[in-house]
Design a protein around this motif. Structure first.
Motif, PDB file in Angstrom:
ATOM      1  N   ALA B 267      30.742  39.339  41.301  1.00  0.00           N
ATOM      2  CA  ALA B 267      30.012  37.668  41.779  1.00  0.00           C
ATOM      3  C   ALA B 267      30.551  36.989  40.680  1.00  0.00           C
ATOM      4  N   GLY B 268      30.507  37.756  39.334  1.00  0.00           N
ATOM      5  CA  GLY B 268      31.396  36.816  37.500  1.00  0.00           C
ATOM      6  C   GLY B 268      32.595  37.337  37.991  1.00  0.00           C
ATOM      7  N   MET B 269      33.652  38.516  38.829  1.00  0.00           N
ATOM      8  CA  MET B 269      35.051  38.057  38.634  1.00  0.00           C
ATOM      9  C   MET B 269      35.529  37.436  39.744  1.00  0.00           C
ATOM     10  N   LYS B 270      35.037  37.475  41.339  1.00  0.00           N
ATOM     11  CA  LYS B 270      35.735  37.390  42.600  1.00  0.00           C
ATOM     12  C   LYS B 270      36.643  36.612  42.695  1.00  0.00           C
ATOM     13  N   ASP B 271      36.535  35.497  41.830  1.00  0.00           N
ATOM     14  CA  ASP B 271      37.263  34.287  41.775  1.00  0.00           C
ATOM     15  C   ASP B 271      38.992  34.349  41.334  1.00  0.00           C
ATOM     16  N   SER B 272      38.833  36.164  40.554  1.00  0.00           N
ATOM     17  CA  SER B 272      40.528  36.387  39.275  1.00  0.00           C
ATOM     18  C   SER B 272      41.402  36.445  40.680  1.00  0.00           C
ATOM     19  N   LYS B 273      42.529  35.602  39.615  1.00  0.00           N
ATOM     20  CA  LYS B 273      43.892  35.565  40.942  1.00  0.00           C
ATOM     21  C   LYS B 273      44.189  37.194  41.651  1.00  0.00           C
ATOM     22  N   VAL B 274      44.293  37.844  40.465  1.00  0.00           N
ATOM     23  CA  VAL B 274      44.495  39.452  41.349  1.00  0.00           C
ATOM     24  C   VAL B 274      44.012  40.349  39.858  1.00  0.00           C
ATOM     25  N   ILE B 275      42.329  40.963  41.221  1.00  0.00           N
ATOM     26  CA  ILE B 275      42.234  42.373  41.050  1.00  0.00           C
ATOM     27  C   ILE B 275      42.645  43.571  41.136  1.00  0.00           C
ATOM     28  N   VAL B 276      42.839  44.497  39.881  1.00  0.00           N
ATOM     29  CA  VAL B 276      42.603  45.834  40.259  1.00  0.00           C
ATOM     30  C   VAL B 276      41.381  46.504  39.728  1.00  0.00           C
ATOM     31  N   ALA B 277      41.420  47.159  40.579  1.00  0.00           N
ATOM     32  CA  ALA B 277      40.643  47.996  40.580  1.00  0.00           C
ATOM     33  C   ALA B 277      40.565  49.701  40.294  1.00  0.00           C
ATOM     34  N   ILE B 278      40.366  50.693  38.880  1.00  0.00           N
ATOM     35  CA  ILE B 278      40.553  52.010  39.156  1.00  0.00           C
ATOM     36  C   ILE B 278      39.076  52.926  39.403  1.00  0.00           C
ATOM     37  N   ASN B 279      39.280  53.449  40.294  1.00  0.00           N
ATOM     38  CA  ASN B 279      37.990  53.913  40.417  1.00  0.00           C
ATOM     39  C   ASN B 279      38.418  55.422  41.191  1.00  0.00           C
ATOM     40  N   LYS B 280      37.471  56.531  40.883  1.00  0.00           N
ATOM     41  CA  LYS B 280      37.443  57.789  41.655  1.00  0.00           C
ATOM     42  C   LYS B 280      37.130  57.884  42.828  1.00  0.00           C
ATOM     43  N   GLU B 281      35.563  56.838  43.311  1.00  0.00           N
ATOM     44  CA  GLU B 281      35.160  56.789  44.077  1.00  0.00           C
ATOM     45  C   GLU B 281      35.849  55.720  45.093  1.00  0.00           C
ATOM     46  N   ALA B 282      36.811  56.512  46.346  1.00  0.00           N
ATOM     47  CA  ALA B 282      37.124  55.467  47.506  1.00  0.00           C
ATOM     48  C   ALA B 282      36.771  54.415  47.728  1.00  0.00           C
ATOM     49  N   ASP B 283      35.333  54.549  47.688  1.00  0.00           N
ATOM     50  CA  ASP B 283      34.693  54.322  48.857  1.00  0.00           C
ATOM     51  C   ASP B 283      33.749  53.382  48.312  1.00  0.00           C
ATOM     52  N   ALA B 284      34.180  53.128  47.304  1.00  0.00           N
ATOM     53  CA  ALA B 284      33.730  51.839  45.655  1.00  0.00           C
ATOM     54  C   ALA B 284      33.886  50.713  46.436  1.00  0.00           C
ATOM     55  N   PRO B 285      32.456  49.790  45.974  1.00  0.00           N
ATOM     56  CA  PRO B 285      32.416  48.459  47.051  1.00  0.00           C
ATOM     57  C   PRO B 285      33.531  47.194  46.670  1.00  0.00           C
ATOM     58  N   ILE B 286      33.885  47.855  44.652  1.00  0.00           N
ATOM     59  CA  ILE B 286      35.018  47.142  44.122  1.00  0.00           C
ATOM     60  C   ILE B 286      36.250  46.880  44.523  1.00  0.00           C
ATOM     61  N   PHE B 287      37.400  48.019  45.560  1.00  0.00           N
ATOM     62  CA  PHE B 287      38.328  47.892  46.336  1.00  0.00           C
ATOM     63  C   PHE B 287      38.247  46.723  47.552  1.00  0.00           C
ATOM     64  N   GLN B 288      37.035  46.280  48.085  1.00  0.00           N
ATOM     65  CA  GLN B 288      36.861  45.743  49.034  1.00  0.00           C
ATOM     66  C   GLN B 288      37.137  44.158  48.396  1.00  0.00           C
TER      67      GLN B 288
END
Lengths: 249, 314
Positions: B267-288
């Motif tokens: 809710a606090g960052m989803k309006d960012s123009k470009v989002i990069v996610a680095i996470n070792k869990e491939a199914d982390a919701p951030i990747f969506q």
């Protein structure tokens, strides 16, 4: 010294909000509701001031449906002394909330109204400032530290880029920001005790405030959806894409 | 109808939020005046006069206005309110602090953080930290509106509006300025930064957070953020928190490191123009919500990312 803490019942901050298909609002059916996080911080601070011997009584007031009583009970379990529920099933606008609170202030005569800086449902960030204006009391919003010294409150505020410290002549309205404290979890004995603490039942009409006036919600919609992008293989590919494709570095 | 825009400034320079709020005002009316309320603001007023499409610039000065005391700012606006149908204020910490006071004194409903002007009385604003958008219609004759500046383009320059001094209003007799500490950080401010690098609970400790996240942020000229989980675990200070209960950010680039993507963070960052996610869990919701996802342990990915950035001259 009496402290009045207004609290609001909102959708829990960890619940994904769903917009109703008919666009009339967000779905509140079978959704976990909690005390607005900023209200919780305000309750905690008021209770700490009581524990320090600065405050003598902490009164919580909530405006909302019958279930807002649970929110008041939560505050009572944290250590507030008694509650007032102004029961209504309509959506109350910030201006009307401020007018109702002004009427409660006239009845309760607190020295401080301590409240959350904003509710995480409507995100208006307005009621504290409006109440202060209607009462002609000084205000300090976004408080991260509160010190009471006799008839004055010294409040450190979170402002853009840093901190500002103000001294207010009491009575005053203070709104809480995130860093003010970390609210406690109520203990089981205190939850049991809270059940016996009194809650006054009121209606908006008791205070002569008419509801549903100035703003009309035409529709509530979903924001544009973000779709998942691509997975990159390694850091070098990521930097290449950020540089050439996205153009953000 | 005439519109009053209240300038965002620090007594020294005019902030871009003012130009963006003027654009929102143009959707309402052609008669736009700007109020510069502060202390020693001649330079700010001169900058405001250059904004295209502005009729005149009004200057109110007092020591309390210089310290941005809400009671004084609201009074300065109220002294002028009679001549305007709408008052537009940038939704900054300062603006949000006094705008509701103006509305309360005028007995109108404040309209907070609009992102779109639909018509003279209808506006769109985010609720639930941007998880829903509300279209509201105001029946008040006079409207007091705060404007989320990032939703509007900046008005151009090239104007030459007249500058006029006006009264400062009654001030704030019961509120006394004590001190201020404005952080002199080389990093940009979180809420206004073009790039934000945030760390999550995966960091495991405050030391690790500082060792990993801060150098990456400095390399990118970014502000540092954190998830609530990282803040709650004590890895990062509370004012780093990005999310529904923290700061809402919308930078050009948001880099989430070791953040799973809890609803309250998104809710606090989803309006960012470009989002990069680095996470070792491939199914982390951030990747969506991420435009670019790198499934990797940050422990290896961040040093590689630092090297790759060095290689392109960062």
């Amino acid at each position: 010294m009496k402290i009045l803490v207004p609290v609001k019942r909102v959708i829990d901050y960890n619940v994904k909000v769903r917009v109703k298909p008919d666009q009339t609002g967000v779905d509140l059916a079978n959704v976990k509701m909690s005390m607005n996080p900023f209200c919780e911080i305000a309750v905690e601070e008021a209770v700490r001031l009581k524990e320090k011997g600065v405050a003598t009584e902490v009164v919580v007031v909530s405006i909302g449906p019958a279930q807002a009583q649970e929110t008041i009970r939560t505050a009572l379990a944290m250590g507030a002394d008694r509650g007032v529920l102004i029961q209504t099933d309509v959506d109350v606008e910030p201006l009307e909330v401020a007018k109702l609170l002004k009427a409660v202030v006239a009845e309760e005569a607190p020295q401080i109204v301590l409240m959350g800086k904003q509710a995480i449902d409507g995100d208006n960030n307005a009621v504290g400032q409006m109440l202060s204006a209607l009462l002609d009391w000084p205000q300090a919003t976004y408080a991260s530290k509160i010190e009471i010294d006799g008839a004055k409150a010294k409040v450190t505020r979170e402002v853009d880029g840093g901190l500002q410290t103000l001294e207010l002549d009491l009575p005053a309205v203070i709104t809480a920001d995130l860093r003010l404290n970390e609210p406690r979890y109520a203990s089981l004995p205190n939850i049991m005790k809270a059940k016996k603490k009194p809650i006054d039942a009121k209606a908006a009409a008791d205070y002569g405030v008419a509801l549903g006036g100035h703003l009309k919600v035409l529709k509530v919609t979903e924001p544009p959806k973000r779709t998942a992008g691509v997975k990159v293989e390694n850091a070098a590919e990521l930097v290449a894409k950020l540089k050439t494709e996205a153009g953000v570095i | 109808m005439a519109v009053l825009v209240v300038a965002d400034h620090d007594n020294t320079s005019l902030k871009d939020n003012t130009h963006k709020t003027v654009t929102a005002a143009k959707a309402l009316s052609g008669d736009i005046d700007i109020l510069v309320a502060g202390q020693g603001v001649d330079g700010v007023a001169a900058e405001a006069a250059k904004i295209e499409g502005v009729r005149k610039v009004l200057v109110a000065e007092s020591p309390e206005l210089g310290k941005q005391i809400a009671e004084a700012q609201a009074d300065a606006v109220l002294a002028l309110a009679g001549g305007y149908d709408a008052i537009l204020i940038p939704a900054t910490g300062v603006g949000k602090n006094f705008a509701p006071r103006v509305a309360a004194k005028l007995d109108v409903a404040p309209i907070s953080e609009i992102i779109e002007v639909v018509s003279n009385d209808t506006f769109v604003r985010p609720i639930y930290a941007g998880n829903a958008l509300e279209t509201i219609q105001s029946s008040d004759a006079k409207k007091v509106i705060t404007v989320r500046a990032t939703a509007f383009k900046a008005a151009g320059e090239g104007g030459s509006a007249a500058i006029e001094k006006v009264g400062a209003g009654a001030g704030a007799p019961k509120t006394h300025f004590v001190s201020e500490e404005i952080v002199k950080s080389d990093r940009p401010e979180l809420a206004a930064a073009k790039i934000v690098v945030s760390g999550g609970r995966a960091m495991g400790s405050a030391e690790e957070f500082q060792r990993v996240i801060e150098p990456l942020a400095d390399k990118l000229g970014a502000a540092v953020g954190a998830s609530r989980a990282a803040v709650d675990a004590g890895y990062a200070p509370n004012d780093y928190q990005v999310g529904q209960t923290g700061k809402v950010v919308a930078p050009q680039l948001y880099v989430a490191v070791g953040i799973s993507g809890a609803i309250q963070h998104l809710a606090g960052m989803k309006d960012s123009k470009v989002i990069v996610a680095i996470n070792k869990e491939a199914d982390a919701p951030i990747f969506q919500v991420a435009d670019y996802g790198l499934v990797a342990d940050y422990k290896t990915a961040i040093p590689e990312l630092m090297d790759a950035l060095t290689a392109v001259g960062k």
